[in-house]
Design an enzyme around this catalytic site. Sequence first.
Site, mmCIF file in Angstrom:
data_model
loop_
_atom_site.group_PDB
_atom_site.id
_atom_site.type_symbol
_atom_site.label_atom_id
_atom_site.label_comp_id
_atom_site.label_asym_id
_atom_site.label_seq_id
_atom_site.Cartn_x
_atom_site.Cartn_y
_atom_site.Cartn_z
ATOM 1 N N GLU A 1 6.545 -7.935 -18.668
ATOM 2 C CA GLU A 1 6.874 -6.634 -18.273
ATOM 3 C C GLU A 1 6.465 -5.831 -19.528
ATOM 4 O OE1 GLU A 1 6.859 -5.811 -15.562
ATOM 5 O OE2 GLU A 1 6.963 -7.860 -14.545
ATOM 6 N N THR B 1 6.034 11.778 17.789
ATOM 7 C CA THR B 1 6.782 11.731 18.803
ATOM 8 C C THR B 1 7.743 13.038 18.456
ATOM 9 O OG1 THR B 1 6.707 9.229 19.385
ATOM 10 C CG2 THR B 1 8.449 10.843 20.160
ATOM 11 N N HIS C 1 2.828 -4.734 -19.631
ATOM 12 C CA HIS C 1 2.375 -3.729 -18.725
ATOM 13 C C HIS C 1 2.846 -2.515 -19.121
ATOM 14 C CE1 HIS C 1 1.044 -6.374 -15.566
ATOM 15 N NE2 HIS C 1 2.071 -7.064 -15.529
ATOM 16 N N GLY D 1 -2.063 9.499 13.622
ATOM 17 C CA GLY D 1 -1.484 9.387 12.062
ATOM 18 C C GLY D 1 -0.709 8.092 11.978
ATOM 19 N N GLY E 1 5.541 6.606 11.526
ATOM 20 C CA GLY E 1 6.865 7.221 10.870
ATOM 21 C C GLY E 1 6.315 8.942 10.471
ATOM 22 N N THR E 2 5.301 9.228 10.904
ATOM 23 C CA THR E 2 4.748 10.510 10.350
ATOM 24 C C THR E 2 5.468 11.754 11.200
ATOM 25 O OG1 THR E 2 2.877 10.357 11.256
ATOM 26 C CG2 THR E 2 2.755 9.971 8.987
ATOM 27 N N GLY E 3 5.936 11.502 12.270
ATOM 28 C CA GLY E 3 6.651 12.260 13.196
ATOM 29 C C GLY E 3 5.874 12.978 14.384
#
Length: 677
Positions: A454, A239, A457, A232, A235-237
């Site tokens: 801006e 560990t 946009h 994955g 930072g998705t967990g």
Amino acid sequence: MPEIKNDKKRRPLKNLPPERFQPPKFWFVWLSIVMVVVVMLFFQRTATQNVARLKIQAVVDYADGVGPVKVKEGVIRPDPSGGRDWVAITGELTGEIPAGPEKDAGTTKLFRAEGRLTDANLERLQKSEKFSERQPSTWMNGLSQIIPFILLIALVYFLFIRQLRNAGRGAMSFGKSRAKLLTRDRDKITFADVAGCDEAKEEVSEVVEFLKDPKKFTRMGGKIPKGILMVGPPGTGKTLLAKAVAGEAEVPFFSISGSDFVEMFVGVGASRVRDMFEQGRKNAPCLIFIDEIDAVGRQRGAGLGGGNDEREQTLNSLLVEMDGFDTTEGVIIIAATNRPDVLDSALLRPGRFDRQIHVDLPDIVGREQILRVHARKISLSDDVDLGVIARGTPGLSGADLANLLNEGALLAARRNKKRVEMIDIDDARDKVLFGRERRRVMDDAEKKLVAWHEAGHAIIQAVLDDGTVPVHKVTIIPRGQSLGSTTYIPTKDILTRPKKKLLDQVCMAMGGRIAEKLVTGDLSNGAYGDIKHATKIARAMVCDYGMSDLGPIALGQDQDTVFLGRDITRSQHVSEATAQRIDDAVSEIITGQYARGEKIITEKREALDKVAQALIEHETIEGKHVMEILKHGEIKSPVINAPAPARVAGKPAENKPADRPATDGFGGSTAPAPNPA
């Protein structure tokens, strides 16, 4: 997913290493200092107290008062080593010993005499009543002579020999495993601490049940996987999930990184692999977690430059060890990586890493669950809606969400608040995704140019949106590398993008360039980021998605680096004629959407002017204000913005962050979501 209950009656752990007594730090240093002081005091006393060597007759005469020296006291000790009637007389004198052959040194008052003592002399000494007779104490004399040498030898042992022995142990432990053992009483993590990956938890729950009751699976003839590979994005967990498995099963957890196996010397990594599995067998049942396994499990002999002997030997040892043990021993391997494409095929075959668990980025429900887990330690205000935050943070991992809440708490503390409010979380999200605000001094011409850019946009996005991706915020305050940004937040997780939505993205990206040209009649380099983003989308539509007249053909080339890929050379996938058709198709998409956007802005010119004026006045407006201008021709709801720091032309702002230098672009860089423009 089967519910894992925390049963209070857990079976005791087996073969856990006993707790060893840890002596105080530097105890041998203090002991050495004490020994040195004792030895120094002994030798100092011996050196300073010089003893005069006298004859027996002289001592007898001094005892009778003959001569200028008188005996203060003395002791007569028979000396068994000298034979019969041989004695040693020691004592102290008063007065100065006269010069003579019997005087040894200085003006000392201590004396010692050795020789044969006749009966007449003994009678004379006894009459003086200043001498006493003692039996020889050989063990005391011997001990007094041996103690200094014992202390000296002990000092040498602790200072030198012990240090050499420890150094030898360090050299011998060079090939030992560096895996860290976390027991159930330390840093315990359960499934309640992991959120946003219910499918992954359901798969690893089988491992928990196996570690608790192995017979439940073995009596059916089934075998638990030897190895589980978690794949994955960072930072998705992964560990955290592995630690939760050990916490739920209440078994020892060995954690090691793949880079800990690789050393400069060939064979060290293989030795560490063998030692790690040996420790696992001794502490079975247990979990062995290898983080970033791609550091040691990379494909052998691939890429430019061939292979690495140390890494390949380490991988070979890992493959052999995983074949050499059975799961009935209670040892399960869990590994994690975000690059499964570079792993060796022998590592992924059944019998080694039997199962791959994908820990993907959380969806909107998972993000809300993750936020609730991390919000336990943060004092949130009543106006904070975690569901709204989860909807506004698509594409963020669990680590990103934890960082988001932490940044919100820090921001609220700097604002001297007692609780974290929703505006703090919103500002923290903008900071995490797009960078911190940088209050630059811009003249009126540059400020107006950014405002028109801006506004272009925002107008196109508001007109083309069907309610799924509304405009969230428009600002001309510099953030990160952009001088302004237009952000939009989808109302749901977008998993697929149809051709119409991709064309709308290209059209919206061209809005800033169109507005600049329409208002000023000139072009600037502020739209370079928008042009790159639009070109990337258009080329992907033609080469990868098959959304052009060329048909559903994959025309993109492999862009992997030669150091990681299987092939060193590159082959030409398309002919020159096809490459020309690809360029024409990409150009057709961009020019067509540019014309489309130009038509929209021309029709909404009045709204464009009002949005730009609102940006010049307020610097930041919300998406609802843009919709109010389109529908009613003016802003109905109040514009509430945080006060900007006081600025003086030509002087830097207070608390100016050390961000990266701003580029010459107006639009923000592309983020997962919400997307700036």
